[in-house]
Design an enzyme around this catalytic site. Sequence first.
Site, PDB file in Angstrom:
ATOM      1  N   HIS A 152       0.851  -1.192   0.000  1.00  0.00           N
ATOM      2  CA  HIS A 152       0.000   0.000   0.000  1.00  0.00           C
ATOM      3  C   HIS A 152       0.887   1.242   0.000  1.00  0.00           C
ATOM      4  O   HIS A 152       1.865   1.323   0.733  1.00  0.00           O
ATOM      5  CB  HIS A 152      -0.894   0.019   1.243  1.00  0.00           C
ATOM      6  CG  HIS A 152      -2.026  -0.957   1.179  1.00  0.00           C
ATOM      7  ND1 HIS A 152      -3.341  -0.571   1.282  1.00  0.00           N
ATOM      8  CD2 HIS A 152      -2.040  -2.295   1.007  1.00  0.00           C
ATOM      9  CE1 HIS A 152      -4.118  -1.646   1.190  1.00  0.00           C
ATOM     10  NE2 HIS A 152      -3.345  -2.698   1.026  1.00  0.00           N
ATOM     11  N   ASP A 157      -2.257   4.571  -4.303  1.00  0.00           N
ATOM     12  CA  ASP A 157      -3.648   4.215  -4.032  1.00  0.00           C
ATOM     13  C   ASP A 157      -4.598   5.337  -4.434  1.00  0.00           C
ATOM     14  O   ASP A 157      -5.716   5.082  -4.894  1.00  0.00           O
ATOM     15  CB  ASP A 157      -3.831   3.873  -2.549  1.00  0.00           C
ATOM     16  CG  ASP A 157      -3.237   2.513  -2.193  1.00  0.00           C
ATOM     17  OD1 ASP A 157      -2.679   1.859  -3.087  1.00  0.00           O
ATOM     18  OD2 ASP A 157      -3.321   2.120  -1.010  1.00  0.00           O
TER      19      ASP A 157
END
Length: 237
Positions: A152, A157
């Site tokens: 992540h 993202d």
Amino acid sequence: MRQIVLDTETTGLNPRTGDRILEIGAVELNNRMLTGNNFHHYINPERDSEEGALAVHGLTTEFLSDKPKFAEIAQQLRDYIADAELIIHNAPFDIGFLNAEFKRLNMPPVHEQVRGVIDTLVQAKEMHPGKRNSLDALCDRYGVSNAHRKLHGALLDSELLADVYLAMTRGQNSLSMDVEEAAPADGAVLEIVPLAAVIFQPASADEEEAHQASLAGLDKAAKGQCIWTAVTAAPAA
């Protein structure tokens, strides 16, 4: 309309127990177009990440030790999001952390700085009830490539979520149907053609074949039947 697609990475799950933001990433949309005006900072959270969180983002205490503290980038962030509409996946999580950071600095909460917040997780659950609606699942559903997403990252993202949001909110995003019509010159009068004067030309065999191929492509992208296919396939009443 100015919109900001935003994501954070944190040391853990709960700002009330002292967890902090360690990365903020955001991309700007203006009238549904990416502008390239991005915001990205790694932040020294002044504490270690929990083991589970570290496995998600991979940002070590050593890496973050020389990065600015939130107080050093807070005003820059406020200027960036001011009067924009925020787009966040699972918004209560990120907003909760941002508000905790702003509160430490005696700054107003997020809702007093922006025009509103769109939670794409809520949208996705309404559009796809009973299905997985994580960012990875939505990328797969809408054909947004996330093959390069090993860990992540807030900016990555945000970029993925921007593509997903545009696909979610524009039903035929892959069809180039946003055609601009030329405005008449000043004083010009638009001619209204009577319906009786319109000549309807049936599609040729080649055009019909191309039409069916396009519908098949839409069905494949939707992993089912698009509305047009379903309607035309329905038996006459």
